[in-house]
Design a protein around this motif. Structure first.
Motif, PDB file in Angstrom:
ATOM      1  N   VAL A 184       0.791  -1.110  -0.010  1.00 52.18           N
ATOM      2  CA  VAL A 184       0.141  -0.181  -0.022  1.00 52.18           C
ATOM      3  C   VAL A 184       0.845   1.345  -0.183  1.00 52.18           C
ATOM      4  O   VAL A 184       1.747   1.291   0.714  1.00 52.18           O
ATOM      5  N   ASP A 190      -3.227   3.698   7.146  1.00 50.40           N
ATOM      6  CA  ASP A 190      -4.222   3.808   5.660  1.00 50.40           C
ATOM      7  C   ASP A 190      -4.533   2.111   5.401  1.00 50.40           C
ATOM      8  O   ASP A 190      -5.620   2.051   4.971  1.00 50.40           O
ATOM      9  N   CYS A 191      -3.425   1.211   5.744  1.00 45.70           N
ATOM     10  CA  CYS A 191      -3.728  -0.247   5.400  1.00 45.70           C
ATOM     11  C   CYS A 191      -5.039  -0.543   6.238  1.00 45.70           C
ATOM     12  O   CYS A 191      -6.019  -1.252   5.715  1.00 45.70           O
ATOM     13  N   MET A 194      -8.237   0.802   5.144  1.00 48.73           N
ATOM     14  CA  MET A 194      -8.908   0.066   4.033  1.00 48.73           C
ATOM     15  C   MET A 194      -9.551  -1.149   4.348  1.00 48.73           C
ATOM     16  O   MET A 194     -10.644  -1.616   3.914  1.00 48.73           O
ATOM     17  N   GLN A 197     -12.947  -0.464   6.170  1.00 45.19           N
ATOM     18  CA  GLN A 197     -13.900  -0.202   5.097  1.00 45.19           C
ATOM     19  C   GLN A 197     -14.281  -1.538   4.219  1.00 45.19           C
ATOM     20  O   GLN A 197     -15.455  -1.346   4.163  1.00 45.19           O
ATOM     21  N   ALA A 198     -13.513  -2.094   4.047  1.00 43.54           N
ATOM     22  CA  ALA A 198     -14.141  -3.685   3.337  1.00 43.54           C
ATOM     23  C   ALA A 198     -14.861  -4.206   4.200  1.00 43.54           C
ATOM     24  O   ALA A 198     -16.112  -4.815   3.812  1.00 43.54           O
ATOM     25  N   ASP A 201     -18.183  -2.879   4.096  1.00 45.95           N
ATOM     26  CA  ASP A 201     -18.782  -2.469   2.681  1.00 45.95           C
ATOM     27  C   ASP A 201     -20.008  -3.749   2.203  1.00 45.95           C
ATOM     28  O   ASP A 201     -19.352  -4.759   2.386  1.00 45.95           O
ATOM     29  N   TYR A 420      -8.883   2.557  -1.659  1.00 45.14           N
ATOM     30  CA  TYR A 420      -9.793   1.645  -1.214  1.00 45.14           C
ATOM     31  C   TYR A 420     -10.421   1.016  -2.668  1.00 45.14           C
ATOM     32  O   TYR A 420     -10.655  -0.139  -2.793  1.00 45.14           O
ATOM     33  N   LEU A 423      -8.504  -1.976  -4.187  1.00 44.64           N
ATOM     34  CA  LEU A 423      -8.619  -3.104  -3.248  1.00 44.64           C
ATOM     35  C   LEU A 423      -9.793  -3.575  -3.333  1.00 44.64           C
ATOM     36  O   LEU A 423     -10.157  -5.036  -3.615  1.00 44.64           O
ATOM     37  N   LYS A 424     -11.229  -3.054  -3.711  1.00 44.41           N
ATOM     38  CA  LYS A 424     -12.500  -3.691  -3.734  1.00 44.41           C
ATOM     39  C   LYS A 424     -12.324  -4.272  -4.958  1.00 44.41           C
ATOM     40  O   LYS A 424     -13.008  -5.538  -4.918  1.00 44.41           O
TER      41      LYS A 424
END
Ligand SMILES: *Cc1c(COP(=O)(O)O)cnc(C)c1O
Length: 429
Positions: A184, A190-191, A194, A197-198, A201, A420, A423-424
């Protein structure tokens, strides 16, 4: 055995469900509903028992019906296939070396146990599970190796580019198979963001089952109790015992306190931290104030909001005075940590990593006022993992252990991720 959420707004679950979920639906950590001391014969006969036998008797009540006896014994044999030596460093002080596993850090035991439990639970299901984990170094490598080739489990690791040590990066990026490393462009935070957030989601629901593998998971946290039993088995002193634990998220220390509740005769605990000193401050002032983390040379303990501390408070009935009787806390600067590594090496011929050195310093602080105790500090990583911050003399003498020499020549495989959305897309494919 049932597990309840420490937020008390979710149903109780079995060990299996607690492992699969990681966190309860109300975002609370799971906690065992009963902690029963082991019978007296267990402690009397402990010296004659194998590691696997001790581990089985310690963890069985917590796993309960979720895994049958033969399978659980197999998982434990597999998990614990290396040594946990207790090494006397100076008179009255020993180091419990927890770095003899495949990634040279103590997180191997928790990661290997959790991986094998998840693999067992997944046997009857066709749906793959994806373990998504953010790492500043040690967690990612232990999780990657723990889950390597476990059927039905995919592992995706996010690590900050240029911010993990050379060995750690190789450990993360050279396995292949079911392990994917994502580099990343950003910081550890930041990692972490993310990954969070996943998990939130909704687009993953029904598409990909995501789970985490950090120490909030009971299958990573509870097997850490074994260390304290293995140390006790090797001790020969008649003095009261104090264990000093270099701490970040406080999972390891909490496991030690659990071992004490199970009847293991440890009289006192010490928490050692770097400048991220929320808990030592709390123990001194009674005021619990989380802070943003600051970077130190013992970076696996750079935690400003220790996630497992709530479990420690639960263990002591949320009673501050009660906790204080059992636990001291001390924090140290990087300069103090470096001096400790230097002195341990020059005076006692012992090579400590920065985390173990913090544990040693905390133990020394406690013993100054309590000289009648015998002290053990936990050495949580091999110094070679932190080569760039070791004092010069120690750097010269530290070599890469035989077991992982080959890794430095292997080819790094990592995909770059900077947002992100990227990643998604990867996870949805
Ligand atoms: C993770 C880690 C720690 C901190 O352990 P916690 O259980 O999070 O308190 C200490 N030392 C090393 C080397 C680690 O990797």
């Amino acid at each position: 055995m049932e597990y309840y959420s420490l937020h008390h707004k979710a149903p109780k679950v079995s060990f299996k469900e607690a492992v699969i979920r990681g966190l309860a639906p109300d975002k609370g950590l799971y906690f065992p509903s009963e902690i029963k001391p082991l019978p007296e014969e267990f402690f009397k006969n402990m010296k004659f028992k194998s590691k696997g036998e001790i581990a089985y008797e310690v963890i069985q009540p917590f796993v309960d019906h979720a895994i049958p006896e033969v399978d659980l014994r197999g998982i434990l044999e597999d998990t614990l296939s290396f040594d946990f030596p207790l090494v006397e460093v100076e008179k009255g002080i020993s180091s419990l070396e927890l770095f003899h596993g495949p990634t040279l850090a103590f997180k191997d035991v928790g990661a290997r146990f959790m991986a094998r439990c998840l693999g067992f639970f997944n046997q009857e299901s066709d749906a793959k599970v994806t373990v998504l984990v953010a790492t500043s170094g040690d967690t990612g490598s232990a999780v990657a190796h723990g889950f390597y080739k476990v059927p039905g489990v995919e592992v995706v690791i996010l690590y900050p580019k240029g911010k993990v040590s050379a060995i750690q990066e190789k450990q993360l990026t050279t396995l292949g198979e079911n392990i994917t490393a994502l580099e990343v462009e950003g910081t550890f935070d930041d990692c972490q963001a993310m990954v969070k957030q996943a998990f939130l989601d909704p687009d993953f629901i029904g598409v990909r089952k995501l789970t985490s593998a950090n120490s909030i998971n009971v299958a990573r946290w509870l097997p850490q109790m074994f260390y304290y039993f293995f140390a006790y088995q090797q001790l020969t002193t008649n003095k009261p015992l104090v264990f000093s634990v270099p701490s970040g998220n406080f999972g390891n220390l909490c496991a030690g306190l659990m071992a004490q509740k199970l009847g293991l005769p440890i009289q006192h605990f010490v928490a050692g931290t770097n400048a991220n000193d929320v808990v030592p401050r709390y123990l001194q002032s009674g005021n619990y104030a989380e802070k943003l983390s600051v970077a130190t040379i013992s970076n696996a303990m750079d935690v400003g909001a220790p996630s497992n501390f709530i479990r420690i408070q639960e263990l002591f009935g949320n009673d501050f005075e009660n906790l204080k009787k059992n636990l001291h806390g001390f924090s140290f600067t990087d300069a103090e940590t470096k001096t400790a590594m230097e002195q341990l090496f020059l005076r006692h011929g012992y090579s400590a990593d920065p985390h173990g050195a913090v544990g040693y310093l905390a133990l020394k602080s406690f013993l100054k006022d309590h000289p009648n105790y015998y002290g053990v500090f936990l050495e949580t990583a091999h110094p070679v993992k932190f080569l760039d911050v070791l004092p010069f003399e120690l750097q010269q003498k530290t070599c890469v252990p035989e077991a992982i020499v080959g890794i430095m020549d292997k080819e790094k495989k990592a995909e770059i991720v900077s947002a992100y959305a990227q990643l998604k897309i990867k996870l949805l494919n």
